[in-house]
Design a protein around this motif. Structure first.
Motif, PDB file in Angstrom:
ATOM      1  N   GLU A  75       0.829  -1.207   0.000  1.00 12.82           N
ATOM      2  CA  GLU A  75       0.000   0.000   0.000  1.00 12.82           C
ATOM      3  C   GLU A  75       0.868   1.264   0.000  1.00 12.82           C
ATOM      4  O   GLU A  75       0.560   2.237  -0.682  1.00 12.82           O
ATOM      5  CB  GLU A  75      -0.923  -0.013   1.227  1.00 12.82           C
ATOM      6  N   HIS A  76       1.968   1.192   0.789  1.00 17.88           N
ATOM      7  CA  HIS A  76       2.886   2.337   0.832  1.00 17.88           C
ATOM      8  C   HIS A  76       3.500   2.586  -0.541  1.00 17.88           C
ATOM      9  O   HIS A  76       3.577   3.743  -1.010  1.00 17.88           O
ATOM     10  CB  HIS A  76       3.979   2.072   1.866  1.00 17.88           C
ATOM     11  N   LEU A  77       3.943   1.505  -1.192  1.00 18.61           N
ATOM     12  CA  LEU A  77       4.527   1.651  -2.526  1.00 18.61           C
ATOM     13  C   LEU A  77       3.501   2.163  -3.532  1.00 18.61           C
ATOM     14  O   LEU A  77       3.814   2.996  -4.392  1.00 18.61           O
ATOM     15  CB  LEU A  77       5.088   0.309  -2.999  1.00 18.61           C
ATOM     16  N   LEU A  78       2.263   1.663  -3.406  1.00 20.08           N
ATOM     17  CA  LEU A  78       1.210   2.129  -4.303  1.00 20.08           C
ATOM     18  C   LEU A  78       0.924   3.619  -4.100  1.00 20.08           C
ATOM     19  O   LEU A  78       0.708   4.363  -5.065  1.00 20.08           O
ATOM     20  CB  LEU A  78      -0.066   1.313  -4.089  1.00 20.08           C
ATOM     21  N   ASN A  79       0.955   4.050  -2.840  1.00 18.17           N
ATOM     22  CA  ASN A  79       0.743   5.476  -2.565  1.00 18.17           C
ATOM     23  C   ASN A  79       1.873   6.317  -3.161  1.00 18.17           C
ATOM     24  O   ASN A  79       1.633   7.388  -3.733  1.00 18.17           O
ATOM     25  CB  ASN A  79       0.647   5.712  -1.053  1.00 18.17           C
ATOM     26  N   GLN A  80       3.104   5.808  -2.994  1.00 20.35           N
ATOM     27  CA  GLN A  80       4.239   6.531  -3.578  1.00 20.35           C
ATOM     28  C   GLN A  80       4.117   6.591  -5.098  1.00 20.35           C
ATOM     29  O   GLN A  80       4.355   7.631  -5.718  1.00 20.35           O
ATOM     30  CB  GLN A  80       5.560   5.858  -3.182  1.00 20.35           C
ATOM     31  N   TYR A  81       3.772   5.439  -5.694  1.00 22.59           N
ATOM     32  CA  TYR A  81       3.617   5.404  -7.140  1.00 22.59           C
ATOM     33  C   TYR A  81       2.521   6.354  -7.591  1.00 22.59           C
ATOM     34  O   TYR A  81       2.676   7.074  -8.588  1.00 22.59           O
ATOM     35  CB  TYR A  81       3.296   3.984  -7.602  1.00 22.59           C
ATOM     36  N   GLN A  82       1.430   6.371  -6.845  1.00 26.01           N
ATOM     37  CA  GLN A  82       0.321   7.239  -7.213  1.00 26.01           C
ATOM     38  C   GLN A  82       0.740   8.706  -7.148  1.00 26.01           C
ATOM     39  O   GLN A  82       0.354   9.510  -8.011  1.00 26.01           O
ATOM     40  CB  GLN A  82      -0.883   6.992  -6.293  1.00 26.01           C
ATOM     41  N   VAL A 118       2.037  13.637 -10.058  1.00 21.17           N
ATOM     42  CA  VAL A 118       2.817  14.883 -10.151  1.00 21.17           C
ATOM     43  C   VAL A 118       3.886  14.837 -11.232  1.00 21.17           C
ATOM     44  O   VAL A 118       4.554  15.849 -11.482  1.00 21.17           O
ATOM     45  CB  VAL A 118       3.477  15.219  -8.800  1.00 21.17           C
ATOM     46  N   SER A 119       4.080  13.695 -11.889  1.00 19.14           N
ATOM     47  CA  SER A 119       5.124  13.600 -12.912  1.00 19.14           C
ATOM     48  C   SER A 119       4.895  14.614 -14.027  1.00 19.14           C
ATOM     49  O   SER A 119       3.773  14.802 -14.507  1.00 19.14           O
ATOM     50  CB  SER A 119       5.152  12.174 -13.487  1.00 19.14           C
ATOM     51  N   GLY A 120       5.987  15.232 -14.432  1.00 18.14           N
ATOM     52  CA  GLY A 120       5.882  16.172 -15.549  1.00 18.14           C
ATOM     53  C   GLY A 120       5.804  15.475 -16.887  1.00 18.14           C
ATOM     54  O   GLY A 120       5.418  16.082 -17.900  1.00 18.14           O
ATOM     55  N   ASP A 121       6.183  14.189 -16.927  1.00 16.57           N
ATOM     56  CA  ASP A 121       6.095  13.410 -18.162  1.00 16.57           C
ATOM     57  C   ASP A 121       4.752  12.687 -18.218  1.00 16.57           C
ATOM     58  O   ASP A 121       4.294  12.130 -17.209  1.00 16.57           O
ATOM     59  CB  ASP A 121       7.214  12.378 -18.232  1.00 16.57           C
ATOM     60  N   PRO A 122       4.123  12.660 -19.364  1.00 19.95           N
ATOM     61  CA  PRO A 122       2.857  11.935 -19.497  1.00 19.95           C
ATOM     62  C   PRO A 122       3.053  10.440 -19.226  1.00 19.95           C
ATOM     63  O   PRO A 122       4.013   9.829 -19.704  1.00 19.95           O
ATOM     64  CB  PRO A 122       2.451  12.182 -20.956  1.00 19.95           C
ATOM     65  N   SER A 142      -4.705  -4.125 -26.275  1.00 20.29           N
ATOM     66  CA  SER A 142      -5.386  -3.615 -27.471  1.00 20.29           C
ATOM     67  C   SER A 142      -5.192  -2.111 -27.662  1.00 20.29           C
ATOM     68  O   SER A 142      -5.626  -1.559 -28.670  1.00 20.29           O
ATOM     69  CB  SER A 142      -6.882  -3.929 -27.387  1.00 20.29           C
ATOM     70  N   GLY A 143      -4.550  -1.464 -26.685  1.00 16.78           N
ATOM     71  CA  GLY A 143      -4.327  -0.028 -26.775  1.00 16.78           C
ATOM     72  C   GLY A 143      -5.372   0.801 -26.061  1.00 16.78           C
ATOM     73  O   GLY A 143      -5.303   2.032 -26.069  1.00 16.78           O
ATOM     74  N   ARG A 144      -6.339   0.144 -25.417  1.00 18.95           N
ATOM     75  CA  ARG A 144      -7.376   0.895 -24.701  1.00 18.95           C
ATOM     76  C   ARG A 144      -6.773   1.526 -23.459  1.00 18.95           C
ATOM     77  O   ARG A 144      -6.093   0.866 -22.675  1.00 18.95           O
ATOM     78  CB  ARG A 144      -8.551  -0.012 -24.317  1.00 18.95           C
ATOM     79  N   LEU A 145      -7.050   2.791 -23.257  1.00 19.87           N
ATOM     80  CA  LEU A 145      -6.442   3.534 -22.160  1.00 19.87           C
ATOM     81  C   LEU A 145      -7.195   3.266 -20.868  1.00 19.87           C
ATOM     82  O   LEU A 145      -8.384   3.528 -20.754  1.00 19.87           O
ATOM     83  CB  LEU A 145      -6.444   5.026 -22.483  1.00 19.87           C
ATOM     84  N   ILE A 146      -6.485   2.678 -19.885  1.00 21.32           N
ATOM     85  CA  ILE A 146      -7.072   2.355 -18.587  1.00 21.32           C
ATOM     86  C   ILE A 146      -6.964   3.542 -17.641  1.00 21.32           C
ATOM     87  O   ILE A 146      -7.896   3.875 -16.910  1.00 21.32           O
ATOM     88  CB  ILE A 146      -6.382   1.122 -17.969  1.00 21.32           C
ATOM     89  N   ASP A 147      -5.806   4.212 -17.644  1.00 24.81           N
ATOM     90  CA  ASP A 147      -5.602   5.353 -16.756  1.00 24.81           C
ATOM     91  C   ASP A 147      -4.537   6.258 -17.372  1.00 24.81           C
ATOM     92  O   ASP A 147      -3.713   5.826 -18.197  1.00 24.81           O
ATOM     93  CB  ASP A 147      -5.160   4.887 -15.368  1.00 24.81           C
ATOM     94  N   ALA A 148      -4.563   7.508 -16.955  1.00 20.85           N
ATOM     95  CA  ALA A 148      -3.585   8.486 -17.439  1.00 20.85           C
ATOM     96  C   ALA A 148      -3.379   9.533 -16.359  1.00 20.85           C
ATOM     97  O   ALA A 148      -4.272   9.771 -15.534  1.00 20.85           O
ATOM     98  CB  ALA A 148      -4.053   9.134 -18.744  1.00 20.85           C
ATOM     99  N   ASN A 149      -2.217  10.155 -16.353  1.00 21.51           N
ATOM    100  CA  ASN A 149      -1.949  11.198 -15.352  1.00 21.51           C
ATOM    101  C   ASN A 149      -2.263  12.574 -15.932  1.00 21.51           C
ATOM    102  O   ASN A 149      -2.481  12.736 -17.145  1.00 21.51           O
ATOM    103  CB  ASN A 149      -0.513  11.104 -14.844  1.00 21.51           C
ATOM    104  N   PRO A 150      -2.294  13.606 -15.090  1.00 16.88           N
ATOM    105  CA  PRO A 150      -2.630  14.953 -15.580  1.00 16.88           C
ATOM    106  C   PRO A 150      -1.714  15.454 -16.691  1.00 16.88           C
ATOM    107  O   PRO A 150      -2.159  16.170 -17.589  1.00 16.88           O
ATOM    108  CB  PRO A 150      -2.491  15.823 -14.320  1.00 16.88           C
ATOM    109  N   ALA A 151      -0.406  15.061 -16.640  1.00 21.56           N
ATOM    110  CA  ALA A 151       0.511  15.512 -17.689  1.00 21.56           C
ATOM    111  C   ALA A 151       0.108  14.958 -19.046  1.00 21.56           C
ATOM    112  O   ALA A 151       0.256  15.627 -20.081  1.00 21.56           O
ATOM    113  CB  ALA A 151       1.943  15.083 -17.351  1.00 21.56           C
TER     114      ALA A 151
END
Length: 515
Positions: free
Chosen positions: A134-141, A146-150, A157-166
């Motif tokens: 859970e700690h690692l998942l929180n860090q990853y999240q 906050v990552s500046g890279d998308p 199949s290429g279907r987008l499950i999740d994406a970050n704000p960048a």
């Protein structure tokens, strides 16, 4: 797991019988932090105040059964591992505890100390692993958000499950609109991506994959993508995480630098051509001047010679005869200088024709052509028979002629002149040298010996124009070799040249023709 006092398992034991509570505590209190409760409600109050790793509850208790208590504990304190103590007849309670309370395990009464201890330790290990996860998942999240890279999570199949704000910012869409879309719809060339993925695969990762995205408004951006295989979902879909870096600006800068380099190469080539042309013009000018000077100088010399001859038969014209003599000497001196200039210029323009030469035979020819009979005994040749070297015969003959001419000139004042022409082989080079016991020169000026018009002795001591060794240096350089001098005042001199035994890349230099 190794347990110690600083990292003890905290266990909450719930039982309505005081004897069972005392027995549990006395058994496990040495290596565990034991908390006791006589009912479910009391246990819930303790859980509100204390952090507990493992909860063990008896099934049959008044007011709230064990399975009911564990169901409430699961909902309110999900991080704690839960276990049920029950009798053999309470199978339905066990099923309820599994379904409603999400218990890790159950144990039957009377419990075995070693078995129960092992179960508690295993439950604790799982609880710790879950917390770490859970700690690692929180860090990853946090990194994901906050990552500046998308960053995108897609299935096979290429279907987008999740994406970050960048990523949303890069693609110009809201996050809620991105989830569920097909990411490949943004690709400029999906087939090219498949080929690139195959070539850039390293294990379960795809490193620095070139990616071109077309945005909804029509603009195109260049990206580098690093994708990692995450595993399977429960639905059986393969998941991948892709980190995308927009390198459009870098690509544009690289393109600009390539254009600048190309322009620079063009300008350098143009300047080099202009310089070569200018140097060619200087060489042509020098040759033309020297050639055109020769004719009038020859006329002056011839006429001054005729004048001197006529004056020798006349009387009272001694003074005019001296003037004629001075004119004649000066014109001869100028003719010698012009001839040397012409020879120096010709060393540039003449193309080389290298072939295997018999060195002994070549030196014999030079000695016969140049050395008078009364001085031949002063010359010794230290060269083995049948020595072959690679060189241009006429050019090497000029080199040997100039070296031998210098030695003859600078040894003529010696009581016992001695000149040695030698050869040795060092690796891939043939070394030729001419050594004499002449007047020599100051070793500090040895670098000047091969300069054009550089004289190390006064013209009142020895004749010459200072061009001979410059010609030697020029010809040796054209062969890809080198020339050097060793000397001391009054101790003679040794002039050496080194020629490559095989063709050398140094033989061609763009400026050697006009330098």
């Amino acid at each position: 797991m190794n347990l110690n006092i600083d990292n003890r398992i905290r266990v909450l034991f719930v039982d309505d019988e005081e004897g069972n509570l005392k027995a549990f505590k006395s058994t496990f209190r040495r290596d565990m932090d034991v908390l006791l409760a006589m009912s479910g409600s009391e246990a819930l109050e303790i859980l509100e105040r204390e952090t507990v790793h493992v909860i063990i509850s008896d099934q049959r208790m008044p007011g709230m059964t064990g399975d009911a208590f564990l169901a409430v504990a699961k909902e309110r304190f999900p991080k704690a591992m839960r276990m049920l103590l029950t009798g053999y007849a309470d199978l339905e309670a066990v099923v309820s505890a599994v379904n409603q309370g999400g218990i890790y395990a159950y144990a039957t009464k009377p419990w075995d100390e070693n078995d129960l201890r092992l179960r508690i330790q295993q439950a604790y290990e799982i609880q710790q692993l879950r917390e770490s996860k859970e700690h690692l998942l929180n860090q990853y999240q946090q990194v994901f958000e906050v990552s500046g890279d998308p960053i995108v999570i897609v299935d096979h199949s290429g279907r987008l499950i999740d994406a970050n704000p960048a990523c949303a910012k890069l693609l110009g869409n809201d996050l809620t609109e991105l989830r569920g879309i097909t990411f490949t719809d943004y690709l400029e060339d999906p087939k090219a991506l498949v080929q690139s993925l195959r070539s850039k695969r390293k294990g379960n990762a795809f490193i620095n994959v070139d990616l071109t995205l077309r945005l909804p408004e029509g603009s195109v951006i260049d990206c580098l993508m690093t994708a990692t295989y995450l595993g399977h979902q429960r639905q059986g879909r393969q998941l991948f995480q892709a980190v995308i870096k927009d390198v459009t600006d870098r690509k544009e800068e690289e393109k600009r630098l390539r254009q600048l380099n190309a322009q620079l190469d063009q300008r350098v080539n143009a300047r080099t051509g202009q310089l070569l042309e200018a140097l060619e013009d200087i060489g042509s000018f020098s040759y033309t001047v020297a050639h055109d000077l020769r004719s009038p100088l020859k006329n002056i010399a011839a006429m001054s010679e005729m004048l001197r001859a006529q004056m020798q038969d006349a009387s009272g014209v001694e003074e005019f005869a001296e003037f004629a003599e001075r004119i004649h000497r000066s014109s001869e001196r100028l003719l010698e200088l012009v001839d040397d200039l012409l020879r120096f210029s010709q060393t540039n323009t003449r193309e080389m024709e290298k072939r295997e030469l018999d060195l002994h035979e070549l030196i014999g020819t030079v000695i016969r052509d140049q050395v008078s009979e009364d001085r031949k005994e002063q010359i010794s040749v230290d060269i083995e028979q049948d020595v072959k070297i690679m060189a241009d015969a006429p050019m090497l003959k000029v080199v040997l002629h100039n070296l031998l001419s210098n030695s003859l000139k600078f040894t003529r004042t010696q009581e016992r002149p001695s000149i040695t022409i030698g050869h040795r082989r060092e690796g891939e080079r043939d070394i030729l040298f001419v050594r004499d016991n002449g007047v020599g020169f100051d070793a500090r000026h040895k670098d000047k010996a091969f300069g054009v018009f550089k004289r190390l002795h006064g013209s009142d001591q020895f004749e010459g124009t200072g061009v001979g060794l410059a010609i030697v240096h020029r010809i040796v350089s054209k062969h890809g070799g080198e020339a050097w001098a060793e000397s001391a005042v009054g101790a003679g001199a040794t002039i050496s040249i080194a020629l490559p035994r095989h063709a050398s890349s140094k033989e061609f230099a763009p400026f050697i023709k006009v330098a």
